[in-house]
Enzyme design. Structure first.
Site, PDB file in Angstrom:
ATOM      1  N   HIS A 277       1.109  -1.582  -0.332  1.00  0.00           N
ATOM      2  CA  HIS A 277      -0.133  -0.003  -0.005  1.00  0.00           C
ATOM      3  C   HIS A 277       0.759   1.091  -0.013  1.00  0.00           C
ATOM      4  CE1 HIS A 277      -3.306  -2.566   0.665  1.00  0.00           C
ATOM      5  NE2 HIS A 277      -3.132  -2.941   2.060  1.00  0.00           N
ATOM      6  N   ASP A 328      -5.506  -7.839  -3.820  1.00  0.00           N
ATOM      7  CA  ASP A 328      -5.064  -8.008  -2.006  1.00  0.00           C
ATOM      8  C   ASP A 328      -6.447  -8.269  -1.869  1.00  0.00           C
ATOM      9  OD1 ASP A 328      -5.473  -6.988   0.777  1.00  0.00           O
ATOM     10  OD2 ASP A 328      -4.855  -5.425   0.410  1.00  0.00           O
TER      11      ASP A 328
HETATM   12 ZN   LIG Z   1      -3.183  -6.816   2.373  1.00  0.00          ZN
END
Ligand SMILES: [Zn+2]
Length: 455
Positions: A277, A328
């Site tokens: 991220h 994800d």
């Molecule tokens: Zn993750």
């Protein structure tokens, strides 16, 4: 005709002919890829028609795609978390509820179906960020790695490669014991985590790496233990980093510094490390990540789904951080969508177009993703690379039209996972003409595995 290796004369065990191949900088028409021992042995260009015996891959053949960040069990949340409002933190409660129901058997079934969906989407390698280690309440299974082994077996059944990033997850927050859901994730100490993780065995298709769930979940004085474990094995090390501003605030309150600075101070950053991220960063954080060559895995479809924000991917790359992509939470599984979302997010933020070329986005979706998963030789169509291929249709309603030299732009900016025709891993078809060769009915497998976890 027996094809032979161009330089050694050794027999080639298979050959694929594709009408369009992505050779890193351009689309090349008429290419034969010779395969030996699961690797590309030769690349012949200027081959106008398929040689006798070669398997035809019609469309644009790319190096196999790398899904650098996955939590397989989040696939069970798809759609169910789209009802109502909330934040990342309310979404997390729903995610914990699903986690609490998983057993090694149901985890295997769900991961097998999810990895089959990935194969259909052209993904040849997945980075599984795995923290669901123990039975409810935190009791270890008889085989302490029963859950991780289930993931490795699931990947093997579907033919995709896996890097199991066994995750240290020891605390609920800074100075906080794990909550009742998190007991399943915790080994209590980094030493105990290392001991368990050391029992995992990789294989041809499976690499074992490490992960630090986040600076919230691993106390600062235990970070070095995880780093050492990864260093001793030259293994990839991943960490969720600054996905939420609340994590930054809590880290500053506890340690007087940002999560990135904390990781840097404990030796976590470096070229084998990937931050997942990297959303809410300071200029100094970006410089630390870039100068240490720490990678950045962007997960744009999840980041937008969870209302995380838009990470500074362009600035990170400019500073020296290689970019990779992951699905994800599996709100969708589509690496083309991840790739273009990174570019399109940046356009929305800056009001300027063209931050990454299609070539740069393919590199993030393939070569740099594989490198982040411990396979620096993968993600190119060159002799010596693993024979992992993804062929995208150029005659679907989404991709038809552009001239062939723009096939990469068509794939990255218009194709969807549904346009993947063929997926080849180690020289073997795992998806042929849009059908998985080993999992007969992937939608049914998904429906069953997900239904088993819902009331
Ligand atoms: Zn993750």
């Amino acid at each position: 005709m027996q094809l032979t290796h161009r330089t050694t004369g050794a027999p080639v065990t298979a050959a694929y002919w594709t009408d369009h191949a992505w050779l890193g900088t351009h689309v090349e028409p008429g290419v034969t890829l010779e395969i030996a021992d699961g690797r590309i042995a030769g690349v012949r260009t200027g081959v106008g028609t398929p040689p006798p015996g070669a398997t035809v891959l019609r469309g644009l053949t790319l190096p196999g795609l790398a899904n650098t960040h996955s939590h397989a069990f989040h696939r069970a949340l798809r759609a169910t978390v789209q009802v109502g409002s909330g934040t990342f933190w309310t979404w997390r409660e729903l995610m914990y509820r699903t986690a609490s129901r998983l057993t090694p058997d149901t985890y295997f079934d769900l991961a097998r179906a999810t990895y089959a969906e990935m194969a259909l989407a052209g993904i040849t390698a997945v980075g599984e960020f795995h923290y669901l280690h123990h039975a409810p309440g935190g009791t270890p299974y008889a085989d302490p790695n029963a859950m991780g082994e289930a993931l490795i077996a699931a990947a093997a059944e579907t033919g995709i490669r896996i890097t199991l990033l066994d995750t240290a997850y020891l605390a609920a927050g800074f100075g906080e014991q794990p909550n009742r859901h998190q007991l399943r994730f915790s080994d209590t100490t980094a030493e105990a985590w290392a001991e368990r993780a050391s029992l995992l065995k990789g294989g041809d298709h499976a690499l074992i790496g490490a992960a630090i769930h986040s600076v919230r979940a691993v106390p600062a004085d235990q970070l070095a233990t995880v780093v050492r474990w990864a260093q001793e094995r030259s293994a990839p090390l991943h960490v969720h980093l600054s996905e939420q501003t609340a994590e930054n605030d809590a880290c500053r309150a506890a340690h007087g510094r940002t999560p990135t600075r904390l990781l840097a101070d404990h030796g976590v950053l470096g070229p084998r490390t990937t931050g997942i991220h990297n959303t809410h960063l300071t200029e100094a954080d970006i410089a630390l990540l870039g100068s240490s060559a720490t990678g950045t895995c962007m997960c744009p479809t999840t980041e937008r789904d969870l209302a995380d924000g838009i990470g500074p991917a362009a600035a990170l790359q400019k500073a020296g951080s290689p970019l990779s992509l992951g699905s994800d939470s599996h709100a969708v599984i589509d690496l083309f969508e991840e790739a273009r979302a990174m570019e399109l997010n940046e356009r929305l933020r800056t009001h300027v177009r063209g931050h990454w070329t299609a070539a740069a986005l393919i590199r993030a979706a393939s070569a740099d993703g594989h490198a982040a998963l411990g396979r620096p030789d993968a993600g190119v169509l060159e002799p010596g690379a693993p024979a992992d291929l993804t062929t995208v249709a150029l005659d679907s309603v989404r991709t038809a039209g552009p001239v062939p030299r723009l096939a990469a732009e068509a794939a990255v900016f218009a194709a969807s996972a549904a346009d993947v025709r063929h997926t080849v891993v180690a020289g073997r078809h795992i998806v042929r003409d849009g059908r998985h060769t080993r999992v007969e009915d992937v939608p049914r497998a998904l429906a069953r595995a997900v239904a088993a976890l819902h009331d």
